[in-house]
Design a protein around this motif. Sequence first.
Motif, short mmCIF file in Angstrom:
data_model
loop_
_atom_site.label_atom_id
_atom_site.label_comp_id
_atom_site.label_asym_id
_atom_site.label_seq_id
_atom_site.Cartn_x
_atom_site.Cartn_y
_atom_site.Cartn_z
N ASP A 242 2.05 17.17 -5.94
CA ASP A 242 3.17 16.56 -4.97
C ASP A 242 4.30 15.88 -5.92
OD1 ASP A 242 1.35 14.43 -5.96
OD2 ASP A 242 1.06 13.86 -3.70
N ASP B 276 2.63 1.56 -3.60
CA ASP B 276 1.36 2.13 -4.64
C ASP B 276 1.33 3.47 -4.44
OD1 ASP B 276 1.26 -0.44 -5.66
OD2 ASP B 276 -0.59 -0.92 -4.50
N ALA B 277 1.16 4.13 -3.18
CA ALA B 277 0.87 5.53 -2.91
C ALA B 277 2.18 6.17 -3.19
CB ALA B 277 0.58 5.70 -1.28
N ALA B 278 3.29 5.89 -2.99
CA ALA B 278 4.63 6.35 -3.55
C ALA B 278 4.72 6.47 -4.99
CB ALA B 278 5.82 5.86 -2.91
N LYS B 279 4.34 5.43 -5.68
CA LYS B 279 4.39 5.27 -7.06
C LYS B 279 3.36 6.12 -7.80
CE LYS B 279 4.49 1.32 -9.30
NZ LYS B 279 4.09 0.17 -9.65
N ALA B 280 2.27 6.71 -7.10
CA ALA B 280 1.39 7.28 -7.78
C ALA B 280 1.61 8.78 -7.95
CB ALA B 280 0.04 7.24 -6.94
N ARG B 281 2.70 9.14 -7.20
CA ARG B 281 3.36 10.32 -7.09
C ARG B 281 4.59 10.38 -8.20
NH1 ARG B 281 5.09 11.27 -1.45
NH2 ARG B 281 5.91 13.27 -2.05
N GLU C 118 0.96 -1.04 0.07
CA GLU C 118 0.05 0.13 -0.04
C GLU C 118 0.81 1.17 0.09
OE1 GLU C 118 -3.75 2.03 2.52
OE2 GLU C 118 -2.55 0.38 3.46
N GLN C 119 2.08 1.33 0.90
CA GLN C 119 2.90 2.26 0.89
C GLN C 119 3.47 2.60 -0.48
OE1 GLN C 119 5.04 1.09 4.60
NE2 GLN C 119 4.30 2.81 5.31
#
Length: 351
Positions: A178, A150-155, A147-148
């Motif tokens: 961001d 994926d959240a970083a990849k989204a940025r 989850e972490q």
Amino acid sequence: MAITFFRTALIAVAFIMSGCDNGTSVSTTEKAPATVLEGKTMGTFWRASVINLDDAQVETLRQKIQAQLDGDDQLLSTWKNDSALMRFNHSRSMTPWPVSEAMADIVTESLRIGAKTQGAMDITVGPLVNLWGFGPDKQPVKTPTQEQIDAAKARTGLKHLSVINQSGSQYLQKDLPDLYVDLSTVGEGYAADHLARLMEQEGISRYLVSVGGALFSRGMNAEGQPWRVAIQKPTDKENAVQAIVDINGHGISTSGSYRNYYELDGKRISHVIDPQTGTPIQHKMVSVTVISPTALEADGWDTGLMVLGPERAKEVVREQGLAVYMIIKEGDGFKTWMSPQFETFLVNGKN
């Protein structure tokens, strides 16, 4: 383990200051005194070997070098909240952001190499670099969750960053508020090229300069021989030479997975992050050395090829006609591979 402010520098190439004996005699008229200047910058070390430098010039040149590198640090650092790069990163504005010509050039070259490596060299990968503990953020105490990641990849994503040249002014523009740009993969190469330009401005035509693991040379060394650089064997326990190359008039840089790492949950975590998976690389390639017309190019290519892994990297090397030397883990030992373009730089009998 070499930890720099970029946290990606590997000292995998080393100076051979006086050249190597290749059986060729050198007349005394060719020899000239060498002056070595060195210092710290960007959390790593810089070094300049200069031929025929007047004693009166030494301290002045040292000060000019340090001042210029301090300026490069203030431009590119992700460890200084007030650097030009971090001011862009902190801004959530998606309108064109004015930057220096140098910054625009660095980003333009990075985007070009990123495209040529199918996104493997990605200067927007900063959120993932930070997540895995190789940026200003602290090293994680446990493996990041999917989850972490994926959240970083989204940025991240090169498609979210563009360079604009308008009426003689340069701008960066992001379409994610961001988006976080990390120029660690090319910062040392740019600084080495910048040092080379300073040498030329000072009327110096025989030099070898380095910032971290990126180097550039011009002219002949103190013995009247081409400048030679040693590629170290892939180990953090010795400085044995793997190969030696003549790099006269070229930049050289090495990326590797064997020095900058840490242990987490029983696994070795490499600083080299694959933008597609969001995780440290797991393949068998341990280092890539690239020789290019500039140290900036070499510094960008070596990271992208390192991410791709041996087989995909070879495809790109052949397509682009690059001078590349790879060291690949095989069983309990290592094997090497080089492109025909790299072989032309190799010193005979030293592979």
